[in-house]
Design a protein around this motif. Structure first.
Motif, PDB file in Angstrom:
ATOM      1  N   ALA A  35      42.901  29.789  45.359  1.00 48.01           N
ATOM      2  CA  ALA A  35      44.137  30.413  45.847  1.00 48.01           C
ATOM      3  C   ALA A  35      44.869  31.112  44.707  1.00 48.01           C
ATOM      4  O   ALA A  35      45.348  32.249  44.852  1.00 48.01           O
ATOM      5  N   LEU A  36      44.943  30.458  43.559  1.00 46.00           N
ATOM      6  CA  LEU A  36      45.608  31.062  42.403  1.00 46.00           C
ATOM      7  C   LEU A  36      44.827  32.270  41.885  1.00 46.00           C
ATOM      8  O   LEU A  36      45.420  33.261  41.439  1.00 46.00           O
ATOM      9  N   ALA A  37      43.495  32.217  41.965  1.00 42.12           N
ATOM     10  CA  ALA A  37      42.672  33.353  41.544  1.00 42.12           C
ATOM     11  C   ALA A  37      42.932  34.567  42.429  1.00 42.12           C
ATOM     12  O   ALA A  37      43.060  35.702  41.939  1.00 42.12           O
ATOM     13  N   LEU A  38      43.015  34.352  43.739  1.00 37.12           N
ATOM     14  CA  LEU A  38      43.276  35.465  44.656  1.00 37.12           C
ATOM     15  C   LEU A  38      44.690  36.015  44.470  1.00 37.12           C
ATOM     16  O   LEU A  38      44.914  37.229  44.562  1.00 37.12           O
ATOM     17  N   THR A  61      46.425  33.517  36.294  1.00 41.20           N
ATOM     18  CA  THR A  61      45.081  33.275  35.761  1.00 41.20           C
ATOM     19  C   THR A  61      45.047  31.985  34.953  1.00 41.20           C
ATOM     20  O   THR A  61      44.099  31.192  35.058  1.00 41.20           O
ATOM     21  N   ALA A  62      46.085  31.755  34.156  1.00 40.39           N
ATOM     22  CA  ALA A  62      46.159  30.507  33.391  1.00 40.39           C
ATOM     23  C   ALA A  62      46.268  29.303  34.320  1.00 40.39           C
ATOM     24  O   ALA A  62      45.627  28.266  34.096  1.00 40.39           O
ATOM     25  N   LEU A  63      47.059  29.427  35.386  1.00 39.47           N
ATOM     26  CA  LEU A  63      47.184  28.331  36.349  1.00 39.47           C
ATOM     27  C   LEU A  63      45.874  28.101  37.094  1.00 39.47           C
ATOM     28  O   LEU A  63      45.518  26.957  37.405  1.00 39.47           O
ATOM     29  N   CYS A  64      45.154  29.177  37.381  1.00 39.76           N
ATOM     30  CA  CYS A  64      43.838  29.055  38.015  1.00 39.76           C
ATOM     31  C   CYS A  64      42.913  28.211  37.145  1.00 39.76           C
ATOM     32  O   CYS A  64      42.241  27.297  37.635  1.00 39.76           O
ATOM     33  N   ALA A  92      46.328  35.758  50.487  1.00 38.71           N
ATOM     34  CA  ALA A  92      46.027  36.628  49.348  1.00 38.71           C
ATOM     35  C   ALA A  92      44.736  37.408  49.569  1.00 38.71           C
ATOM     36  O   ALA A  92      44.653  38.594  49.215  1.00 38.71           O
ATOM     37  N   PHE A  93      43.716  36.771  50.139  1.00 39.25           N
ATOM     38  CA  PHE A  93      42.458  37.474  50.410  1.00 39.25           C
ATOM     39  C   PHE A  93      42.702  38.662  51.335  1.00 39.25           C
ATOM     40  O   PHE A  93      42.174  39.764  51.114  1.00 39.25           O
ATOM     41  N   THR A  94      43.500  38.455  52.374  1.00 39.26           N
ATOM     42  CA  THR A  94      43.779  39.529  53.329  1.00 39.26           C
ATOM     43  C   THR A  94      44.483  40.699  52.655  1.00 39.26           C
ATOM     44  O   THR A  94      44.131  41.864  52.874  1.00 39.26           O
ATOM     45  N   ALA A  99      46.161  36.034  41.632  1.00 39.39           N
ATOM     46  CA  ALA A  99      46.055  36.800  40.384  1.00 39.39           C
ATOM     47  C   ALA A  99      45.495  38.195  40.655  1.00 39.39           C
ATOM     48  O   ALA A  99      45.977  39.193  40.093  1.00 39.39           O
ATOM     49  N   LEU A 100      44.484  38.295  41.526  1.00 38.95           N
ATOM     50  CA  LEU A 100      43.941  39.609  41.884  1.00 38.95           C
ATOM     51  C   LEU A 100      44.990  40.463  42.593  1.00 38.95           C
ATOM     52  O   LEU A 100      45.089  41.674  42.352  1.00 38.95           O
ATOM     53  N   TRP A 101      45.760  39.846  43.460  1.00 39.48           N
ATOM     54  CA  TRP A 101      46.853  40.548  44.142  1.00 39.48           C
ATOM     55  C   TRP A 101      47.844  41.092  43.105  1.00 39.48           C
ATOM     56  O   TRP A 101      48.285  42.244  43.183  1.00 39.48           O
ATOM     57  N   SER A 102      48.175  40.275  42.126  1.00 35.14           N
ATOM     58  CA  SER A 102      49.104  40.710  41.077  1.00 35.14           C
ATOM     59  C   SER A 102      48.524  41.868  40.279  1.00 35.14           C
ATOM     60  O   SER A 102      49.240  42.803  39.905  1.00 35.14           O
ATOM     61  N   LEU A 103      47.225  41.821  40.022  1.00 29.47           N
ATOM     62  CA  LEU A 103      46.588  42.900  39.271  1.00 29.47           C
ATOM     63  C   LEU A 103      46.617  44.196  40.074  1.00 29.47           C
ATOM     64  O   LEU A 103      46.851  45.278  39.517  1.00 29.47           O
ATOM     65  N   GLN A 104      46.385  44.097  41.376  1.00 30.71           N
ATOM     66  CA  GLN A 104      46.501  45.273  42.238  1.00 30.71           C
ATOM     67  C   GLN A 104      47.897  45.876  42.164  1.00 30.71           C
ATOM     68  O   GLN A 104      48.072  47.093  42.174  1.00 30.71           O
ATOM     69  N   SER A 105      48.893  45.003  42.115  1.00 32.45           N
ATOM     70  CA  SER A 105      50.290  45.443  42.117  1.00 32.45           C
ATOM     71  C   SER A 105      50.784  45.819  40.726  1.00 32.45           C
ATOM     72  O   SER A 105      51.967  46.142  40.561  1.00 32.45           O
ATOM     73  N   ARG A 106      49.898  45.726  39.734  1.00 33.93           N
ATOM     74  CA  ARG A 106      50.233  46.010  38.336  1.00 33.93           C
ATOM     75  C   ARG A 106      51.328  45.081  37.804  1.00 33.93           C
ATOM     76  O   ARG A 106      52.091  45.450  36.911  1.00 33.93           O
TER      77      ARG A 106
END
Length: 542
Positions: free
Chosen positions: A140-143, A161-164, A100-102, A145-152
């Motif tokens: 891992a779940l936070a990253l 985010t809740a799982l994080c 996810a970071f990558t 979540a960021l990936w999902s936000l990028q993808s809208r």
């Protein structure tokens, strides 16, 4: 956050992400199966086994004087660890984080992030050495979540985010730092802010409610030296990203993180130094920062990189050294002491173990049915066990503390000790404590406390008949007010008389007559609402 990479780069990005994930998995697996156990592994071994045996029991009498389990630390990690195993879950968490970071970094910064991504795969695997596995899962779940936000993918973002938060409140706080930085850097449209803001706010309300309903009261230390190092990292990052347009998001990460660090230092809480866990990614963040300015000027860039490397690697190297030299990680090390205590310990008492660097007594003794006065959570030591951190610990204050905690025996191992235990060990080994040795094995000495005080004391004779994780059964010889050396919780229920919080944080019973009394931990709406509202709870038998 928006993607800067064109669609044609999808396949190279996927390949780069898979390489990073595979590299992280390989390094993490090698450390997990071939390296020494991480600093926090003892706690996970015990609590995962506790979950497998008892499920979501939210109270545990066998650590400290009793404490809340799972709900105040991680709701998600221990069920997952019980299902997959501690090591496999750790490797999966780290590999997922690297993937996810990558993706997130490459979409945001393109080819400039390549070496940052690869370095993340290597240094993030070092989290195995710390044993901070709930945090690794949460990160891992936070990253993701960021990936999902990028993808809208907004619904997926809210769920992740809740799982994080359920995996690691610390990881959730760091996710909020990153989200705030992105919002300040991008100034997105109001519609783009609504779901993240609502999600974070709702989870924040849940955290506040849990904090009120399951009060802990402990605090995690945060040294001025650690604060200085973390602040220096932020200030250096701010300076290096100044007037670098491509590094605007990074600059805001450093800007937002700095006051959060200072607040965690100034406001005592269970968070404390844990907020500095972004240090586990200091190297990839530094490489990304320096790559965006093309490592210019090189002398300054080199110094910044070395400082970030030191801040990132130092705690991991220390964890490796401690784990590699700790014989107490082997269950057989504790077998003689466990056998002695199972034969001689009355259920009216606890055991104090002079804490080792790896805290393995917190796994092996409670698993054998032996309650101990300490455990693994550093924040639980303050303020109740803070006497052990006193450089001038003397026999009078030490024995007084042992009696207040209903300790019958003290176990002194010869393994490397935790820093909080060195004064206690000197007092015992030097013969100044007033305790006498009653058992010795090759590695352990057991001392008896003079005139120990039982778990239940009061106007009449009292004796504990049964002591388990969520229940205490005892007899009292006459009516009156009794002190029970177990931490107060509004969810205690009693079979006879009334109980309430004592002035020292323990439990007090008003017994109407002599007889047998059972105290059970049972959740209930009425005490939860009263605790949420800040009203004192007094529980009486019906």
């Amino acid at each position: 956050m928006t993607s800067l990479a064109p669609p044609a780069s999808t396949h190279p990005l996927a390949r780069e992400a898979l390489v990073a994930s595979g590299l992280a998995a390989a390094v993490a697996a090698a450390l997990a199966w071939l390296g020494p156990p991480g600093s926090d592994v003892a706690a996970h071994v015990y609590q995962a086994a506790l979950y497998q045996k008892h499920g979501f029991e939210l109270w545990n009498n066998f650590w400290y004087e009793g404490r809340y389990s799972f709900v105040t630390y991680s709701l998600l990690y221990y069920p997952a660890a019980a299902l997959l195993g501690i090591r496999l879950l750790a490797v999966a968490s780290i590999a997922t984080a690297a993937l996810a970071f990558t993706v997130v970094a490459a979409r945001e910064w393109g080819p400039a992030s390549r070496w940052s991504n690869r370095s993340f795969a290597v240094v993030w695997a070092g989290v195995v050495l710390s044993g901070a596995f709930p945090f690794a899962l949460g990160a891992a779940l936070a990253l993701l979540a960021l990936w999902s936000l990028q993808s809208r993918a907004r619904v997926r973002f809210a769920l992740l985010t809740a799982l994080c938060f359920a995996a690691s409140p610390v990881a959730f706080i760091l996710l909020v730092v990153l989200l705030a930085a992105v919002a300040l850097a991008r100034a997105p449209k109001r519609d783009d802010l609504v779901l993240p803001a609502v999600t974070v706010s709702a989870i924040g309300v849940v955290e506040l409610v849990l904090w009120r309903v399951f009060p802990g009261g402990g605090r995690f230390p945060f040294s001025i030296e650690e604060l200085a190092a973390a602040c220096a990292f932020c200030l250096l990052g701010m300076a290096l990203t100044w007037r670098v347009p491509a590094a605007r998001v990074l600059r805001w990460i450093y800007v937002v993180y700095l006051p959060v660090l200072i607040a965690a230092f100034l406001v005592p809480s269970s968070l404390g130094e844990n907020i500095a866990r972004l240090r586990f990614a200091a190297v990839p963040l530094a490489i990304l920062t320096l790559s965006l300015r093309r490592w210019r000027p090189f002398p300054l860039a080199a110094v910044a990189f070395v400082l970030a490397l030191s801040w990132n690697v130092a705690p991991l190297a220390a964890s490796y050294a401690k784990g590699a030299s700790d014989p107490a990680a082997d269950a057989r090390y504790w077998t003689p002491a466990v056998a002695f205590l199972q034969t001689n310990l009355d259920p009216s008492y606890r055991v104090e173990v002079v804490d080792t660097a790896g805290h393995w007594a917190a796994a092996y003794l409670p698993a054998a049915g032996i309650p101990i006065t300490r455990g693994w959570f550093r924040q639980e030591d303050f303020p109740r066990n803070s006497v052990l951190y006193d450089d001038e610990l003397g026999p009078r204050s030490y024995v007084g503390w042992l009696r207040r905690m209903a300790v019958r025996y003290v176990v002194l191992p010869d393994a490397p000790l935790d820093y909080s235990a060195k004064g206690e060990a000197r007092l015992l080994a030097g013969g100044r404590s007033g305790l006498r040795p009653v058992f010795r094995s090759a590695h352990i000495t057991v001392y008896a406390v003079p005139s120990p005080r039982e778990l239940v004391t009061g106007p009449g004779a009292a004796h504990v008949l049964r002591f388990d994780h969520t229940r205490l059964t005892f007899s009292v010889g006459r009516r009156g007010r009794y002190r029970i050396a177990t931490s107060w919780s509004p969810y205690w229920r009693v079979s006879r008389g009334c109980i309430e919080r004592g002035s020292d944080g323990m439990t007090v019973l008003d017994a109407p007559r002599a007889g047998t009394v059972t105290m059970r931990f049972m959740l209930g709406a009425a005490p939860a609402l009263a605790t949420l509202a800040g009203r004192p709870v007094r529980s009486c038998a019906t």
